[in-house]
Motif scaffolding. Structure first.
Motif, PDB file in Angstrom:
ATOM      1  N   LYS A  33      33.629  35.795  45.313  1.00 21.33           N
ATOM      2  CA  LYS A  33      33.632  36.847  44.296  1.00 21.33           C
ATOM      3  C   LYS A  33      34.804  36.817  43.324  1.00 21.33           C
ATOM      4  O   LYS A  33      34.668  37.262  42.191  1.00 21.33           O
ATOM      5  CB  LYS A  33      33.519  38.226  44.940  1.00 21.33           C
ATOM      6  CG  LYS A  33      34.713  38.629  45.749  1.00 21.33           C
ATOM      7  CD  LYS A  33      34.527  40.014  46.323  1.00 21.33           C
ATOM      8  CE  LYS A  33      35.766  40.389  47.111  1.00 21.33           C
ATOM      9  NZ  LYS A  33      35.696  41.741  47.568  1.00 21.33           N
ATOM     10  N   ASN A  34      35.958  36.293  43.731  1.00 17.76           N
ATOM     11  CA  ASN A  34      37.099  36.274  42.822  1.00 17.76           C
ATOM     12  C   ASN A  34      37.147  35.041  41.933  1.00 17.76           C
ATOM     13  O   ASN A  34      38.018  34.938  41.080  1.00 17.76           O
ATOM     14  CB  ASN A  34      38.407  36.374  43.608  1.00 17.76           C
ATOM     15  CG  ASN A  34      38.577  37.722  44.256  1.00 17.76           C
ATOM     16  OD1 ASN A  34      37.955  38.698  43.869  1.00 17.76           O
ATOM     17  ND2 ASN A  34      39.413  37.792  45.270  1.00 17.76           N
ATOM     18  N   HIS A  35      36.221  34.104  42.137  1.00 19.83           N
ATOM     19  CA  HIS A  35      36.261  32.860  41.379  1.00 19.83           C
ATOM     20  C   HIS A  35      34.922  32.517  40.720  1.00 19.83           C
ATOM     21  O   HIS A  35      34.747  31.412  40.236  1.00 19.83           O
ATOM     22  CB  HIS A  35      36.719  31.717  42.283  1.00 19.83           C
ATOM     23  CG  HIS A  35      38.086  31.953  42.838  1.00 19.83           C
ATOM     24  ND1 HIS A  35      39.223  31.630  42.150  1.00 19.83           N
ATOM     25  CD2 HIS A  35      38.496  32.528  44.000  1.00 19.83           C
ATOM     26  CE1 HIS A  35      40.275  31.976  42.875  1.00 19.83           C
ATOM     27  NE2 HIS A  35      39.863  32.525  43.986  1.00 19.83           N
ATOM     28  N   ILE A  36      34.002  33.450  40.735  1.00 22.95           N
ATOM     29  CA  ILE A  36      32.721  33.290  40.030  1.00 22.95           C
ATOM     30  C   ILE A  36      32.613  34.441  39.052  1.00 22.95           C
ATOM     31  O   ILE A  36      32.671  35.605  39.442  1.00 22.95           O
ATOM     32  CB  ILE A  36      31.530  33.260  41.008  1.00 22.95           C
ATOM     33  CG1 ILE A  36      31.659  32.044  41.930  1.00 22.95           C
ATOM     34  CG2 ILE A  36      30.213  33.236  40.247  1.00 22.95           C
ATOM     35  CD1 ILE A  36      30.589  31.937  42.984  1.00 22.95           C
ATOM     36  N   PHE A  37      32.463  34.096  37.777  1.00 20.77           N
ATOM     37  CA  PHE A  37      32.472  35.087  36.716  1.00 20.77           C
ATOM     38  C   PHE A  37      31.145  35.077  35.982  1.00 20.77           C
ATOM     39  O   PHE A  37      30.479  34.048  35.894  1.00 20.77           O
ATOM     40  CB  PHE A  37      33.623  34.795  35.749  1.00 20.77           C
ATOM     41  CG  PHE A  37      34.960  34.782  36.433  1.00 20.77           C
ATOM     42  CD1 PHE A  37      35.692  35.943  36.550  1.00 20.77           C
ATOM     43  CD2 PHE A  37      35.466  33.614  36.975  1.00 20.77           C
ATOM     44  CE1 PHE A  37      36.925  35.946  37.192  1.00 20.77           C
ATOM     45  CE2 PHE A  37      36.700  33.595  37.614  1.00 20.77           C
ATOM     46  CZ  PHE A  37      37.418  34.765  37.739  1.00 20.77           C
ATOM     47  N   ASP A  88      42.757  37.320  43.829  1.00 20.35           N
ATOM     48  CA  ASP A  88      43.043  37.060  45.243  1.00 20.35           C
ATOM     49  C   ASP A  88      44.305  37.786  45.683  1.00 20.35           C
ATOM     50  O   ASP A  88      44.362  38.378  46.760  1.00 20.35           O
ATOM     51  CB  ASP A  88      43.213  35.557  45.497  1.00 20.35           C
ATOM     52  CG  ASP A  88      41.914  34.788  45.432  1.00 20.35           C
ATOM     53  OD1 ASP A  88      40.835  35.412  45.557  1.00 20.35           O
ATOM     54  OD2 ASP A  88      41.973  33.551  45.251  1.00 20.35           O
ATOM     55  N   GLU A  89      45.319  37.742  44.831  1.00 19.31           N
ATOM     56  CA  GLU A  89      46.584  38.398  45.147  1.00 19.31           C
ATOM     57  C   GLU A  89      46.414  39.912  45.240  1.00 19.31           C
ATOM     58  O   GLU A  89      46.964  40.552  46.141  1.00 19.31           O
ATOM     59  CB  GLU A  89      47.614  38.046  44.075  1.00 19.31           C
ATOM     60  CG  GLU A  89      49.022  38.431  44.449  1.00 19.31           C
ATOM     61  CD  GLU A  89      50.026  37.880  43.463  1.00 19.31           C
ATOM     62  OE1 GLU A  89      50.729  38.691  42.846  1.00 19.31           O
ATOM     63  OE2 GLU A  89      50.087  36.650  43.318  1.00 19.31           O
ATOM     64  N   LEU A  90      45.636  40.484  44.329  1.00 21.88           N
ATOM     65  CA  LEU A  90      45.376  41.924  44.386  1.00 21.88           C
ATOM     66  C   LEU A  90      44.624  42.293  45.661  1.00 21.88           C
ATOM     67  O   LEU A  90      44.887  43.324  46.274  1.00 21.88           O
ATOM     68  CB  LEU A  90      44.563  42.372  43.169  1.00 21.88           C
ATOM     69  CG  LEU A  90      45.333  42.641  41.909  1.00 21.88           C
ATOM     70  CD1 LEU A  90      44.388  42.956  40.761  1.00 21.88           C
ATOM     71  CD2 LEU A  90      46.304  43.785  42.101  1.00 21.88           C
ATOM     72  N   ALA A 111      43.673  31.190  36.821  1.00 21.85           N
ATOM     73  CA  ALA A 111      44.766  32.165  36.897  1.00 21.85           C
ATOM     74  C   ALA A 111      44.225  33.564  37.192  1.00 21.85           C
ATOM     75  O   ALA A 111      44.817  34.318  37.981  1.00 21.85           O
ATOM     76  CB  ALA A 111      45.563  32.170  35.600  1.00 21.85           C
ATOM     77  N   ILE A 112      43.100  33.911  36.579  1.00 25.57           N
ATOM     78  CA  ILE A 112      42.496  35.220  36.827  1.00 25.57           C
ATOM     79  C   ILE A 112      42.030  35.313  38.273  1.00 25.57           C
ATOM     80  O   ILE A 112      42.250  36.319  38.955  1.00 25.57           O
ATOM     81  CB  ILE A 112      41.341  35.477  35.843  1.00 25.57           C
ATOM     82  CG1 ILE A 112      41.882  35.606  34.423  1.00 25.57           C
ATOM     83  CG2 ILE A 112      40.560  36.732  36.236  1.00 25.57           C
ATOM     84  CD1 ILE A 112      40.826  35.612  33.340  1.00 25.57           C
TER      85      ILE A 112
END
Length: 147
Positions: free
Chosen positions: A66-70, A114-116, A108-109
């Motif tokens: 989910k954090n790497h598919i836009f 992931d960090e959040l 980067a996004i």
């Protein structure tokens, strides 16, 4: 009795993942047996079909990473003559260069998301504030101007 046509939409699925390839996402869509058109591209997929079907598939695909598919809306279905390079005589399609620039920002996004998710917000990392000395600021400015 007249049949009402369902609203058709087209979406880009841009994949910036180390875990999921565009072919993996395409196979997931083919397995779903939804009546949609799928075009695999260098950056991911273009999916076109009935609004409900496309939105359901997009959510299933996003759950793979989910954090790497836009996802981005597209105004035209794949192969539409208004956008197709074959009918325009070749060259990049309108909007390609902008999409390429957006795709370069996605790693980067994704890392920030992931960090959040790990709850390591930047504000928590740097709680201490310090003032920059005027002399240090002048040195930085002089170094930059000397380039």
């Amino acid at each position: 009795m007249t049949e009402t046509k369902k609203e058709e939409i087209t979406k880009y699925i841009v994949i910036s993942s180390d875990k999921v390839l565009p072919s993996d996402a395409a196979m997931k869509i083919y397995e779903s047996e939804f009546p949609v058109t799928v075009k695999e591209t260098c950056f991911g997929l273009i999916v076109s079909g009935a609004k409900d079907d496309v939105e359901t598939l997009v959510e299933k695909i996003r759950q793979l990473d989910k954090n790497h598919i836009f996802v981005k809306d597209r105004g035209f279905p794949p192969g539409d003559e208004r956008r197709c390079r074959a009918s325009r005589g070749g060259g990049p399609r309108p909007g390609f260069h902008f999409l390429r620039e957006e795709v370069e920002m996605l790693p980067a996004i994704g890392a920030a998301l992931d960090e959040l998710e790990e709850k390591k917000c930047l504000a928590e990392k740097s709680k201490t504030k310090c003032r920059l000395k005027t002399s240090d600021l002048e040195k930085v400015i002089e170094e930059e101007l000397a380039r």
